[in-house]
Write a protein that holds these residues in place. Structure first.
Motif, PDB file in Angstrom:
ATOM      1  N   ASP A 296       0.381  -1.105  -0.583  1.00 58.77           N
ATOM      2  CA  ASP A 296       0.128   0.099  -0.139  1.00 58.77           C
ATOM      3  C   ASP A 296       0.928   1.454  -0.230  1.00 58.77           C
ATOM      4  N   ILE A 297       0.599   2.295  -1.274  1.00 59.84           N
ATOM      5  CA  ILE A 297       2.025   3.772  -0.828  1.00 59.84           C
ATOM      6  C   ILE A 297       1.158   3.588   0.420  1.00 59.84           C
ATOM      7  N   ARG A 298       0.755   3.919   0.536  1.00 62.20           N
ATOM      8  CA  ARG A 298       0.399   5.260   2.064  1.00 62.20           C
ATOM      9  C   ARG A 298       1.672   4.235   3.485  1.00 62.20           C
ATOM     10  N   ARG A 299       1.488   3.369   3.644  1.00 61.41           N
ATOM     11  CA  ARG A 299       1.505   2.402   4.469  1.00 61.41           C
ATOM     12  C   ARG A 299       3.436   2.706   4.129  1.00 61.41           C
ATOM     13  N   ILE A 300       4.007   2.310   2.876  1.00 63.68           N
ATOM     14  CA  ILE A 300       5.193   2.134   2.799  1.00 63.68           C
ATOM     15  C   ILE A 300       5.544   3.867   2.832  1.00 63.68           C
ATOM     16  N   LEU A 301       4.859   4.986   2.480  1.00 66.10           N
ATOM     17  CA  LEU A 301       5.846   6.600   2.980  1.00 66.10           C
ATOM     18  C   LEU A 301       5.394   6.679   4.667  1.00 66.10           C
ATOM     19  N   ALA A 302       4.352   6.067   5.143  1.00 62.34           N
ATOM     20  CA  ALA A 302       4.544   6.330   6.319  1.00 62.34           C
ATOM     21  C   ALA A 302       5.787   5.149   6.952  1.00 62.34           C
ATOM     22  N   PHE A 303       6.332   4.349   6.911  1.00 68.95           N
ATOM     23  CA  PHE A 303       7.204   3.536   7.158  1.00 68.95           C
ATOM     24  C   PHE A 303       8.284   4.229   6.642  1.00 68.95           C
ATOM     25  N   HIS A 304       8.513   5.317   6.000  1.00 68.18           N
ATOM     26  CA  HIS A 304       9.662   5.619   5.233  1.00 68.18           C
ATOM     27  C   HIS A 304      10.065   7.192   6.420  1.00 68.18           C
ATOM     28  N   ILE A 305       8.496   8.225   7.166  1.00 68.87           N
ATOM     29  CA  ILE A 305       8.532   8.434   7.679  1.00 68.87           C
ATOM     30  C   ILE A 305       9.436   8.421   8.941  1.00 68.87           C
ATOM     31  N   VAL A 306       9.232   7.491   9.692  1.00 72.06           N
ATOM     32  CA  VAL A 306       9.760   6.316  10.362  1.00 72.06           C
ATOM     33  C   VAL A 306      11.540   5.967  10.268  1.00 72.06           C
ATOM     34  N   SER A 307      11.939   6.181   9.009  1.00 77.40           N
ATOM     35  CA  SER A 307      13.061   5.600   8.472  1.00 77.40           C
ATOM     36  C   SER A 307      14.106   7.355   8.608  1.00 77.40           C
ATOM     37  N   GLN A 308      13.501   7.981   7.967  1.00 82.30           N
ATOM     38  CA  GLN A 308      13.646   9.151   7.625  1.00 82.30           C
ATOM     39  C   GLN A 308      13.737   9.933   8.522  1.00 82.30           C
ATOM     40  N   ILE A 309      12.949   9.776   9.894  1.00 81.51           N
ATOM     41  CA  ILE A 309      13.102  10.596  11.443  1.00 81.51           C
ATOM     42  C   ILE A 309      14.694   9.984  12.164  1.00 81.51           C
ATOM     43  N   GLY A 310      14.873   8.819  11.487  1.00 79.63           N
ATOM     44  CA  GLY A 310      16.451   8.199  11.940  1.00 79.63           C
ATOM     45  C   GLY A 310      17.360   8.877  11.410  1.00 79.63           C
ATOM     46  N   TYR A 311      17.718   9.097  10.470  1.00 77.30           N
ATOM     47  CA  TYR A 311      18.532  10.364   9.609  1.00 77.30           C
ATOM     48  C   TYR A 311      18.786  11.407  11.063  1.00 77.30           C
ATOM     49  N   ILE A 312      17.351  12.104  10.479  1.00 81.20           N
ATOM     50  CA  ILE A 312      17.156  13.397  11.730  1.00 81.20           C
ATOM     51  C   ILE A 312      17.978  13.342  13.102  1.00 81.20           C
ATOM     52  N   LEU A 313      17.006  11.939  13.782  1.00 81.52           N
ATOM     53  CA  LEU A 313      18.300  12.191  15.046  1.00 81.52           C
ATOM     54  C   LEU A 313      19.602  11.103  15.315  1.00 81.52           C
ATOM     55  N   LEU A 314      19.929  11.248  13.816  1.00 80.71           N
ATOM     56  CA  LEU A 314      21.266  11.090  13.815  1.00 80.71           C
ATOM     57  C   LEU A 314      22.110  11.755  13.717  1.00 80.71           C
ATOM     58  N   GLY A 315      21.778  13.045  13.143  1.00 83.94           N
ATOM     59  CA  GLY A 315      22.445  14.415  13.333  1.00 83.94           C
ATOM     60  C   GLY A 315      22.277  15.124  14.545  1.00 83.94           C
ATOM     61  N   ILE A 316      21.208  14.510  15.355  1.00 88.76           N
ATOM     62  CA  ILE A 316      20.947  15.607  16.603  1.00 88.76           C
ATOM     63  C   ILE A 316      22.631  14.696  17.890  1.00 88.76           C
ATOM     64  N   ALA A 317      22.261  13.423  17.003  1.00 89.17           N
ATOM     65  CA  ALA A 317      23.180  12.627  18.616  1.00 89.17           C
ATOM     66  C   ALA A 317      24.593  12.992  18.198  1.00 89.17           C
ATOM     67  N   LEU A 318      24.471  13.389  17.145  1.00 93.11           N
ATOM     68  CA  LEU A 318      26.739  13.957  16.391  1.00 93.11           C
ATOM     69  C   LEU A 318      27.147  15.118  17.622  1.00 93.11           C
ATOM     70  N   ALA A 319      25.866  15.506  17.458  1.00 91.62           N
ATOM     71  CA  ALA A 319      26.306  16.902  19.220  1.00 91.62           C
ATOM     72  C   ALA A 319      27.541  17.325  18.562  1.00 91.62           C
ATOM     73  N   THR A 320      27.633  18.026  17.641  1.00 90.56           N
ATOM     74  CA  THR A 320      28.579  19.261  17.168  1.00 90.56           C
ATOM     75  C   THR A 320      27.295  20.335  16.392  1.00 90.56           C
ATOM     76  N   PRO A 321      27.655  21.846  15.714  1.00 95.88           N
ATOM     77  CA  PRO A 321      27.722  22.615  14.036  1.00 95.88           C
ATOM     78  C   PRO A 321      27.220  22.204  13.731  1.00 95.88           C
ATOM     79  N   GLU A 322      28.265  21.409  13.388  1.00 96.85           N
ATOM     80  CA  GLU A 322      27.774  20.575  11.978  1.00 96.85           C
ATOM     81  C   GLU A 322      26.793  19.548  12.213  1.00 96.85           C
ATOM     82  N   GLY A 323      26.502  18.949  13.198  1.00 92.20           N
ATOM     83  CA  GLY A 323      24.885  17.619  13.050  1.00 92.20           C
ATOM     84  C   GLY A 323      24.119  18.904  13.400  1.00 92.20           C
ATOM     85  N   HIS A 324      24.351  19.710  14.149  1.00 94.96           N
ATOM     86  CA  HIS A 324      23.069  20.681  14.159  1.00 94.96           C
ATOM     87  C   HIS A 324      22.622  21.192  12.947  1.00 94.96           C
ATOM     88  N   ALA A 325      23.315  21.951  12.175  1.00 95.86           N
ATOM     89  CA  ALA A 325      23.151  23.013  10.738  1.00 95.86           C
ATOM     90  C   ALA A 325      22.539  20.739   9.775  1.00 95.86           C
TER      91      ALA A 325
END
Length: 484
Positions: A296-325
Motif C-alpha cells: 500500500d503506497i500510504r503504508r510504504i510512505l508512512a514507514f519511510h517517515i519513521v526511517s527518515q526520522i532516524g537520519y534526523i536524530l542521528l544528526g542531533i546525536a552527533l552533537a556538533t554545530p555541523e551535526g545541528h546544521a
C-alpha cells in the motif's frame, strides 16, 4: 508588556483563521476563502520572520508584563523561523490540494478549522521559549489531530484514532511529568533560565530528567521502538491532511529533541547522545524494513517517515554545530519531499481507484508528467545526486565519518539502498508495468489544483537541490548560537 506581533503570528494567525472559519461553517465558499487568506497571511509573516532572523535579531514577545525568566516568552530565531515558513508552505500545499478531487475526504464543516488548529500548535511549538508552553502546544496539536482522525466517522478512521491517541497520550503524560520534575529541580521553565540552572544539577539527576524528557519527545517523533502508532493510523487520513501530518507532526518532536539536547541543556550527558545515536540507527532500519514489506503506497510512505526520522536524530546525536546544521537542513528537505510523495500517491489513487500497487499500473504511458513529479521527491528521498536528499545525507554522513561512527554510517548507507528498493517498487508497479486490467482507463477527475500543489513542492525540492549552499549557509547561521 512587550509583545511583537511578528513573534506571535505563528500562533495568532492560524488561531484567528480557525475562529473565523468556524464562524463561517455554514457557508463553505466563504470558509474556504477565509482559510486561504489565513494561510497566505501566515506565509507572509513567516517570510518576515526569516528575513528578521537572517539579520541576526530574533523576534521576541513577552506576555503579561512579566519579563523572562518568570513570564511567558516567545523567541523565533533562525531555526524556528525556517520551520514556521515550511509549516506555512505545507499549509498552502495541503489546502490547495483539498480543492481537487484527489482523495479529499469528507467536506466536514470543522475540517478547515481543525487544520488551522494543527498549524497553530505546530507554530507555537516552533516559537515558544518556555518548556511548559511547549507541552501546551503539543496538546493543541494532539487535540486537533484527533479531531481530524475521527472526523470521517468510518470504522477504520476510528480505529486509527484510537491507535494514534493511545501512545501519544502516554507520551503526553511522560512529557508533563518531566516538565514538572524539571521545574521542581530548577524553579524555572524559560529556556535560557533552564540552561543556566541545569549546569548546577547533580549528574545523576540531570541524566534522569533529560532521559525522561527526551523519551517523551521521541514518542512524538515516531522513533524506535515506539513508532507503531504512525503506520497503524496515518493511512486512514484523507490525503491533504495526511500530507500535512506526514510533513510536520513528527518533525515537531524532532525539533523538541534538537532544541533541548542541542541548545537548552547543551552539553547534555554524553550517554544521552550515545543512546540517541543507536536509537536513530534502529529507527532507520526498522522503518525501511517496514516500507520494503508493504504494498500500500500510504503504508510504504508512512514507514519511510519513521526511517527518515532516524537520519534526523542521528544528526542531533552527533552533537556538533555541523551535526545541528545538517539536522535542520535534513528536516526542511524532508518535510517538503515527504508531503509531496503522499500528495502524488493520492493523485495515483484518484486515477486508478486504489493505493495497492498490485492492482494498479500503466501510469507512465498515460501520465508522464505525474511520473516525473513522482521521480523528483522519490529520488531525493533515496539520496540520488544532485537532489536535495543527497546533500542532506551527505552532511549527516560526513559528520558521522569525521567522528568515526562507522556502524551508524554503514546503517545509514544500507537504509539508503533499501529506500531505493521501495521507491523502485512504487515506480515499477504503479508507473512502469501495464495495468492488470487491459480495459482500464484513468478516471476523469479534477486534478488541476492537485498538480499545482505537487509541482510547487517539486520546485522547492529542485531549488534546494541546485543551490544547497544557500540553505546550508542559513542552517549553519541558525544553529550557531545553540548551547551558548
Amino acid at each position: 508588556m512587550s509583545v511583537s506581533f511578528l513573534a506571535v503570528s505563528p500562533v495568532l494567525v492560524p488561531l484567528g483563521t480557525a475562529m473565523l472559519a468556524t464562524a463561517a461553517s455554514r457557508r463553505p465558499g466563504l470558509q474556504q476563502a477565509i482559510s486561504f487568506a489565513g494561510i497566505a497571511a501566515l506565509a507572509v509573516c513567516a517570510l518576515m520572520l526569516v528575513a528578521q532572523a537572517s539579520s541576526g535579531v530574533p523576534a521576541v514577545a513577552q506576555f503579561g508584563g512579566w519579563v523572562a525568566p518568570f513570564g511567558i516568552e516567545f523567541v523565533v530565531d533562525g531555526t524556528g523561523a525556517s520551520l514556521v515558513l515550511i509549516t506555512a508552505l505545507m499549509g498552502v500545499a495541503s489546502l490547495l490540494f483539498l480543492v481537487s478531487d484527489a482523495d479529499p475526504g469528507p467536506r466536514h464543516p470543522l475540517l478547515l478549522p481543525l487544520v488551522h488548529g494543527v498549524l497553530a500548535g505546530v507554530g507555537g511549538s516552533f516559537s515558544t521559549a518556555d518548556l511548559f508552553n511547549l507541552y501546551v502546544w503539543f496538546e493543541v496539536m494532539l487535540i486537533c489531530s484527533v479531531g481530524l482522525f475521527a472526523i470521517g466517522g468510518r470504522v477504520d478512521q476510528l480505529d486509527g484514532t484510537f491507535k494514534y491517541l493511545a501512545l501519544n497520550l502516554f507520551g503526553t503524560m511522560l512529557l508533563l511529568m518531566s516538565v514538572g520534575l524539571i521545574y521542581g529541580a530548577t524553579g524555572h521553565l524559560n529556556f535560557t533560565a533552564l540552561g543556566e540552572a541545569s549546569a548546577q544539577w547533580p549528574p545523576a539527576l540531570g541524566l534522569a530528567l533529560l532521559a525522561a524528557l527526551t523519551l517523551s519527545f521521541l514518542i512524538k517523533a515516531g522513533a524506535f521502538p515506539l513508532f507503531a502508532w504512525l503506520p497503524a493510523s496515518y493511512h486512514t487520513l484523507p490525503a491533504p491532511v495526511l500530507a500535512l501530518f506526514a510533513g510536520l507532526l513528527t518533525k515537531v518532536g524532532v525539533y523538541a529533541v534538537l532544541r533541548t539536547l542541542g541548545d537548552v541543556f547543551s552539553p547534555a550527558p554524553q550517554v544521552l547522545y550515545e543512546a540517541l545515536g543507536w536509537i536513530a540507527a534502529a529507527t532507520m532500519i526498522t522503518g525501511v524494513l517496514g516500507a520494503a514489506y508493504h504494498w500500500d503506497i500510504r503504508r510504504i510512505l508512512a514507514f519511510h517517515i519513521v526511517s527518515q526520522i532516524g537520519y534526523i536524530l542521528l544528526g542531533i546525536a552527533l552533537a556538533t554545530p555541523e551535526g545541528h546544521a545538517a539536522t535542520l537542513f535534513y528536516t526542511l528537505h524532508h518535510i517538503v519531499v515527504k508531503a509531496n510523495l503522499f500528495l502524488i500517491g493520492a493523485i495515483v489513487w484518484a486515477l486508478t481507484g486504489s493505493y495497492d500497487l498490485r492492482r494498479i499500473g500503466g501510469l507512465y504511458a498515460l501520465k508522464p508528467l505525474l511520473a516525473v513529479l513522482f521521480l523528483i521527491p522519490a529520488l531525493s528521498l533515496v539520496g540520488i545526486p544532485p537532489l536535495s536528499g543527497f546533500w542532506a545525507k551527505l552532511l549527516i554522513l560526513r559528520e558521522a565519518i569525521a567522528q568515526e561512527r562507522i556502524v551508524w554510517t554503514v546503517a545509514a548507507l544500507l537504509v539508503s539502498v533499501l529506500t531505493l528498493y521501495s521507491m523502485m517498487k512504487i515506480w515499477m508497479e504503479a508507473f512502469w508495468k501495464a495495468h492488470p486490467d487491459e480495459t482500464w482507463q484513468p478516471a476523469r477527475v479534477r486534478l488541476g489544483a492537485a498538480y499545482l500543489a505537487t509541482t510547487g513542492l517539486a520546485a522547492v525540492t529542485l531549488w534546494i537541490s541546485l543551490s544547497p549552499q544557500s540553505l546550508l549557509g542559513y542552517a549553519t547561521a541558525a544553529v550557531a548560537g545553540f548551547g551558548r
